[in-house]
Scaffold this motif. Structure first.
Motif, PDB file in Angstrom:
ATOM      1  N   ILE A  35       0.842  -1.207   0.000  1.00 41.59           N
ATOM      2  CA  ILE A  35       0.000   0.000   0.000  1.00 41.59           C
ATOM      3  C   ILE A  35       0.875   1.255   0.000  1.00 41.59           C
ATOM      4  CG2 ILE A  35      -1.621   1.362   1.379  1.00 41.59           C
ATOM      5  CD1 ILE A  35      -3.066  -0.886   0.171  1.00 41.59           C
ATOM      6  N   LEU A  36       1.923   1.235   0.827  1.00 42.09           N
ATOM      7  CA  LEU A  36       2.812   2.398   0.910  1.00 42.09           C
ATOM      8  C   LEU A  36       3.519   2.639  -0.423  1.00 42.09           C
ATOM      9  CD1 LEU A  36       4.097   4.572   2.672  1.00 42.09           C
ATOM     10  CD2 LEU A  36       5.847   2.901   3.345  1.00 42.09           C
ATOM     11  N   ILE A  37       3.999   1.554  -1.060  1.00 45.92           N
ATOM     12  CA  ILE A  37       4.666   1.698  -2.358  1.00 45.92           C
ATOM     13  C   ILE A  37       3.693   2.253  -3.402  1.00 45.92           C
ATOM     14  CG2 ILE A  37       5.711   0.408  -4.269  1.00 45.92           C
ATOM     15  CD1 ILE A  37       6.858  -1.516  -2.142  1.00 45.92           C
ATOM     16  N   GLY A  38       2.450   1.750  -3.378  1.00 44.23           N
ATOM     17  CA  GLY A  38       1.440   2.250  -4.315  1.00 44.23           C
ATOM     18  C   GLY A  38       1.170   3.737  -4.114  1.00 44.23           C
ATOM     19  N   LEU A  39       1.102   4.172  -2.851  1.00 41.69           N
ATOM     20  CA  LEU A  39       0.858   5.591  -2.575  1.00 41.69           C
ATOM     21  C   LEU A  39       2.024   6.462  -3.036  1.00 41.69           C
ATOM     22  CD1 LEU A  39      -0.770   5.365   0.975  1.00 41.69           C
ATOM     23  CD2 LEU A  39      -1.885   6.079  -1.150  1.00 41.69           C
ATOM     24  N   LEU A  41       4.149   5.749  -5.455  1.00 42.74           N
ATOM     25  CA  LEU A  41       4.115   5.780  -6.924  1.00 42.74           C
ATOM     26  C   LEU A  41       3.040   6.739  -7.421  1.00 42.74           C
ATOM     27  CD1 LEU A  41       5.141   4.682  -9.599  1.00 42.74           C
ATOM     28  CD2 LEU A  41       3.539   2.774  -9.372  1.00 42.74           C
ATOM     29  N   LEU A  42       1.901   6.733  -6.725  1.00 46.61           N
ATOM     30  CA  LEU A  42       0.822   7.634  -7.115  1.00 46.61           C
ATOM     31  C   LEU A  42       1.234   9.099  -6.929  1.00 46.61           C
ATOM     32  CD1 LEU A  42      -2.118   7.537  -8.122  1.00 46.61           C
ATOM     33  CD2 LEU A  42      -2.851   7.685  -5.739  1.00 46.61           C
ATOM     34  N   LEU A  43       1.983   9.379  -5.868  1.00 47.15           N
ATOM     35  CA  LEU A  43       2.471  10.744  -5.636  1.00 47.15           C
ATOM     36  C   LEU A  43       3.417  11.180  -6.750  1.00 47.15           C
ATOM     37  CD1 LEU A  43       2.667  13.214  -3.787  1.00 47.15           C
ATOM     38  CD2 LEU A  43       4.531  12.056  -2.571  1.00 47.15           C
ATOM     39  N   VAL A  44       4.344  10.288  -7.127  1.00 43.66           N
ATOM     40  CA  VAL A  44       5.300  10.618  -8.203  1.00 43.66           C
ATOM     41  C   VAL A  44       4.560  10.864  -9.517  1.00 43.66           C
ATOM     42  CG1 VAL A  44       7.198   9.701  -9.592  1.00 43.66           C
ATOM     43  CG2 VAL A  44       7.195   9.371  -7.120  1.00 43.66           C
ATOM     44  N   LEU A  45       3.617   9.977  -9.844  1.00 43.57           N
ATOM     45  CA  LEU A  45       2.859  10.138 -11.092  1.00 43.57           C
ATOM     46  C   LEU A  45       2.011  11.408 -11.065  1.00 43.57           C
ATOM     47  CD1 LEU A  45       1.756   6.445 -11.777  1.00 43.57           C
ATOM     48  CD2 LEU A  45       3.413   7.795 -13.067  1.00 43.57           C
ATOM     49  N   SER A  46       1.498  11.758  -9.894  1.00 42.86           N
ATOM     50  CA  SER A  46       0.694  12.980  -9.792  1.00 42.86           C
ATOM     51  C   SER A  46       1.535  14.205 -10.102  1.00 42.86           C
ATOM     52  CB  SER A  46       0.092  13.103  -8.383  1.00 42.86           C
ATOM     53  OG  SER A  46      -0.773  12.019  -8.112  1.00 42.86           O
TER      54      SER A  46
END
Length: 358
Positions: A35-39, A41-46
């Protein structure tokens, strides 16, 4: 009556016990780490999503637009009025489609179920084009009600044509019914668009499935519906786990199959309808994200749903960024990129015959 465990002999050091539930605790840590890795990655993509586009912006400009906004600076206006709502909408649309696909796969016990393949998105699109042609609807706040109605009617019709009301869910029949209904509704939508030039001008920007040009006026009308749908889905994860074992086992565990079906159908209509109204029909996200989630965390829907949210949101954002980069300074629509990603993934799964185990 409690069982009295023998105590260690006095004067000797008791052997150290292995921690109770060790493997389960390790698995829990791995899931939380995912979950932490997904979050992250989502921050970087954002950040990349806000900075990318026909007019690239450096990170310092993006930061200043957030912390020291200048209304006279056109770069700050691009960040605030276009890039941020587009990024947030991509996250919301991805999360909505991921959860809708996971819930459909749970209640139908069919790993191929997703709003696009089962005709739900096509129903929403057909209803929206009807709203444009007959009632002159031109914005998202109007699209959304037609999308809900079309998604609900399509879901009920596919379920009825698939024979699920009479004999229970049959994966093959449901898939065939969804494919047939998608073709019919697609033909209807095309016929309306071609025969009403005014509809074509309004509809063609929406029908491709894209986040291009979406602003706060698109985001706000769907925000509440998507958050409500995700909340309901997260509240019924235990019931979905029970029904995934079959109706009889679910009843034995005290789960009402009708109540869970009603809430699950409400979730699919809210999420698929709102996502389609906002961004147009985007396929394969509802199929791909839950399958990847189950590969990572297993069949427990208490974890499958959060993972589906993160995976789907990351895929949609990555597809949107990629679409802006490969055709710079133009764009390739998000739905085209997701189809190019989802199609080979689906074929690979079928060829490896892993679907039955998922």
């Amino acid at each position: 009556m409690g069982v009295r465990l023998p105590s260690a002999p006095r004067g000797r050091t008791a052997p150290r016990r292995a921690p109770a539930g060790g493997p389960a605790r390790t698995l829990h840590r791995r899931r939380r780490r995912g979950i932490l890795i997904g979050l992250l990655l989502l921050l970087v993509l954002s950040v990349l999503s806000v900075a990318s586009g026909s007019r690239p912006l450096d990170l310092d400009t993006v930061w200043r637009a957030l912390t020291a906004f200048d209304p006279g600076n056109d770069q700050h206006l691009i960040v605030r009025e276009l890039r941020i709502p587009r990024t947030l909408l991509g996250i919301l649309v991805g999360a909505a489609l991921g959860v809708a696909g996971a819930v459909m796969q749970a209640i139908t016990r069919n790993p191929l179920a997703e709003p696009g393949l089962l005709g739900v998105n096509a129903g929403a699109a057909a209803a929206v084009v009807t709203g444009i042609a007959v009632f002159g609807v031109v914005d998202t706040s109007g699209y959304i009600w037609f999308a809900f109605l079309g998604a609900a009617l399509a879901a009920v019709l596919v379920y009825a044509l698939g024979g699920a009301f009479a004999e229970g869910s049959n994966p093959v029949k449901l898939l065939l019914a969804g494919a047939a209904l998608s073709v019919v509704l697609g033909a209807y939508t095309t016929a309306v668009v071609l025969n009403f030039p005014s509809v074509f001008r309004t509809f063609r920007f929406w029908s491709v499935g894209s986040l291009q040009g979406r602003s706060w006026t698109t985001l706000w009308p769907v925000l509440g519906f998507i958050l409500l749908g995700i909340l309901i889905a997260l509240l019924i994860t235990r019931s979905l786990n029970a029904l995934a074992l079959g109706k009889e086992m679910g009843a034995a565990l005290g789960v009402s199959s009708r109540g869970t079906w009603f809430l699950a159908a409400l979730v699919v209509v809210l999420l698929a309808g709102a996502a389609t109204a906002a961004a147009g029909p985007i396929g394969f996200i509802g199929l791909t994200a839950p399958l990847i989630a189950r590969m990572v965390v297993g069949p427990d829907y208490r974890w499958v749903l959060p993972y589906s949210i993160l995976i789907a949101a990351n895929i949609v954002l990555a597809a949107d960024i990629l679409g802006r980069l490969v055709a710079f300074p133009g764009e390739v629509q998000t739905a085209i990129i997701t189809a190019l990603i989802g199609g080979p993934f689906f074929i690979a799964l079928v060829r490896k015959r892993k679907l039955a185990r998922l």
